[in-house]
Design a protein around this motif. Structure first.
Motif, PDB file in Angstrom:
ATOM      1  N   GLU A  91       0.860  -1.179   0.000  1.00  0.00           N
ATOM      2  CA  GLU A  91       0.000   0.000   0.000  1.00  0.00           C
ATOM      3  C   GLU A  91       0.897   1.230   0.000  1.00  0.00           C
ATOM      4  OE1 GLU A  91      -3.199   0.488   2.672  1.00  0.00           O
ATOM      5  OE2 GLU A  91      -4.227  -1.348   2.055  1.00  0.00           O
TER       6      GLU A  91
ATOM      7  N   ILE B 215      -7.596   7.786 -12.146  1.00  0.00           N
ATOM      8  CA  ILE B 215      -7.719   6.992 -10.918  1.00  0.00           C
ATOM      9  C   ILE B 215      -9.184   6.654 -10.662  1.00  0.00           C
ATOM     10  CG2 ILE B 215      -7.468   7.044  -8.406  1.00  0.00           C
ATOM     11  CD1 ILE B 215      -4.979   8.851  -8.893  1.00  0.00           C
TER      12      ILE B 215
ATOM     13  N   TYR C  36      -8.573   3.073 -12.599  1.00  0.00           N
ATOM     14  CA  TYR C  36      -7.570   2.356 -11.805  1.00  0.00           C
ATOM     15  C   TYR C  36      -8.138   1.113 -11.119  1.00  0.00           C
ATOM     16  CZ  TYR C  36      -4.713   1.106  -7.807  1.00  0.00           C
ATOM     17  OH  TYR C  36      -4.010   0.393  -6.874  1.00  0.00           O
ATOM     18  N   HIS C  37      -9.236   1.259 -10.386  1.00  0.00           N
ATOM     19  CA  HIS C  37      -9.761   0.116  -9.635  1.00  0.00           C
ATOM     20  C   HIS C  37     -10.187  -1.002 -10.572  1.00  0.00           C
ATOM     21  CE1 HIS C  37     -11.728  -2.207  -6.521  1.00  0.00           C
ATOM     22  NE2 HIS C  37     -12.822  -2.237  -7.261  1.00  0.00           N
TER      23      HIS C  37
ATOM     24  N   PHE D 227      -3.989   9.552  -2.971  1.00  0.00           N
ATOM     25  CA  PHE D 227      -4.231   8.314  -3.703  1.00  0.00           C
ATOM     26  C   PHE D 227      -3.540   7.171  -2.968  1.00  0.00           C
ATOM     27  CE2 PHE D 227      -2.596   5.821  -7.616  1.00  0.00           C
ATOM     28  CZ  PHE D 227      -3.617   4.889  -7.510  1.00  0.00           C
TER      29      PHE D 227
ATOM     30  N   ALA E  51      -2.617   3.548  -3.297  1.00  0.00           N
ATOM     31  CA  ALA E  51      -2.499   2.508  -4.318  1.00  0.00           C
ATOM     32  C   ALA E  51      -2.234   1.166  -3.657  1.00  0.00           C
ATOM     33  CB  ALA E  51      -1.362   2.851  -5.280  1.00  0.00           C
TER      34      ALA E  51
ATOM     35  N   ILE F 201      -0.819  -2.254  -4.423  1.00  0.00           N
ATOM     36  CA  ILE F 201       0.024  -2.886  -5.434  1.00  0.00           C
ATOM     37  C   ILE F 201      -0.009  -4.392  -5.219  1.00  0.00           C
ATOM     38  CG2 ILE F 201       2.304  -2.927  -6.492  1.00  0.00           C
ATOM     39  CD1 ILE F 201       0.977  -0.172  -6.530  1.00  0.00           C
TER      40      ILE F 201
ATOM     41  N   VAL G 294       0.432   2.395 -11.806  1.00  0.00           N
ATOM     42  CA  VAL G 294       0.451   3.469 -10.799  1.00  0.00           C
ATOM     43  C   VAL G 294       1.528   4.500 -11.155  1.00  0.00           C
ATOM     44  CG1 VAL G 294       1.007   4.002  -8.389  1.00  0.00           C
ATOM     45  CG2 VAL G 294      -0.545   2.124  -8.924  1.00  0.00           C
TER      46      VAL G 294
END
Length: 218
Positions: A22, A36, A40-41, A109, A111, A113, A122
């Motif tokens: 994270e 994003i 992104y999701h 943000f 992220a 990973i 990212v």
């Protein structure tokens, strides 16, 4: 008349414990924030689902091929972003500009990973954000026109969105192939235990275009 004995329920499958990083970043530009928010999701879920599905149907070599293809597509987009960023940074230096704008509504943000390809994407978002900052600087300093800046912002935002949509389409195809090969129930259970939607999100070309058109304002 005797009653039928109830059938025992199958034991629930144990959720798989997977590694994850994270990382928290500050994202400034509206274009990177939109990528994003809109892509992104969905991309993260699709990359994870591709791995889950293809390993179930015994296609590990295909997983490797897809991972390599995704990495190549992201790397090519990153190279294009980097080249444009360097070009605009030179234009900024040639005009003696040293200021950098602040932004009124930056976003934090977080992220998650879960694969090298997610890490690559990212970094692509962060590179887009950096490019937009240089572009906005040149616009505020009247080196590039408002018309040019609006068109360029949209162009780069769309490049990342189209790339994400291509990867999501790969998930749809791998899911369909698994069902056609008779692995439907196994895939359904694996998706469920992994926290994925049982069926992949349907994204038509028209829906993809509409998602972009709805965000054409600068």
């Amino acid at each position: 008349m005797s009653e039928t004995a109830p059938q025992p329920k199958p034991a629930p499958r144990r959720a798989i414990s997977r590694p994850i990083f994270e990382r928290t970043f500050s994202i400034n530009s509206e274009q990177a924030i939109r990528v994003i928010r809109d892509s992104y999701h969905r991309l993260m879920v699709s990359l994870y689902a591709i791995d889950v599905i293809l390993r179930i149907i015994g296609r590990e070599e295909t997983v490797d091929e897809i991972e390599s293809l995704v990495s190549q597509m992201i790397a090519e987009c990153a190279e294009q972003l980097q080249q444009e960023k360097l070009r605009l940074e030179k234009l900024k230096a040639d005009n003696g500009i040293t200021e950098t704008p602040t932004y009124t509504h930056p976003r934090e943000f977080v992220a998650k990973i879960a694969s090298p390809q997610i890490a690559q994407f990212v970094e692509l978002i962060r590179l887009l954000d950096q490019l937009m900052i240089v572009m906005d600087t040149l616009w505020l300093c009247q080196i590039i026109s408002n018309k040019h800046c609006i068109a360029a912002r949209l162009e780069w935002q769309q490049r990342l969105q189209r790339l994400a949509n291509k990867i999501v389409t790969m998930e749809r195809h791998s899911h369909q192939a698994a069902y056609e090969q008779g692995h439907g129930e196994e895939v359904r259970l694996a998706r469920q235990e992994s926290g994925l939607l049982v069926e992949p999100e349907k994204i038509s070309d028209l829906e993809s275009e509409n998602a972009i058109i709805n965000h054409q304002s600068p």
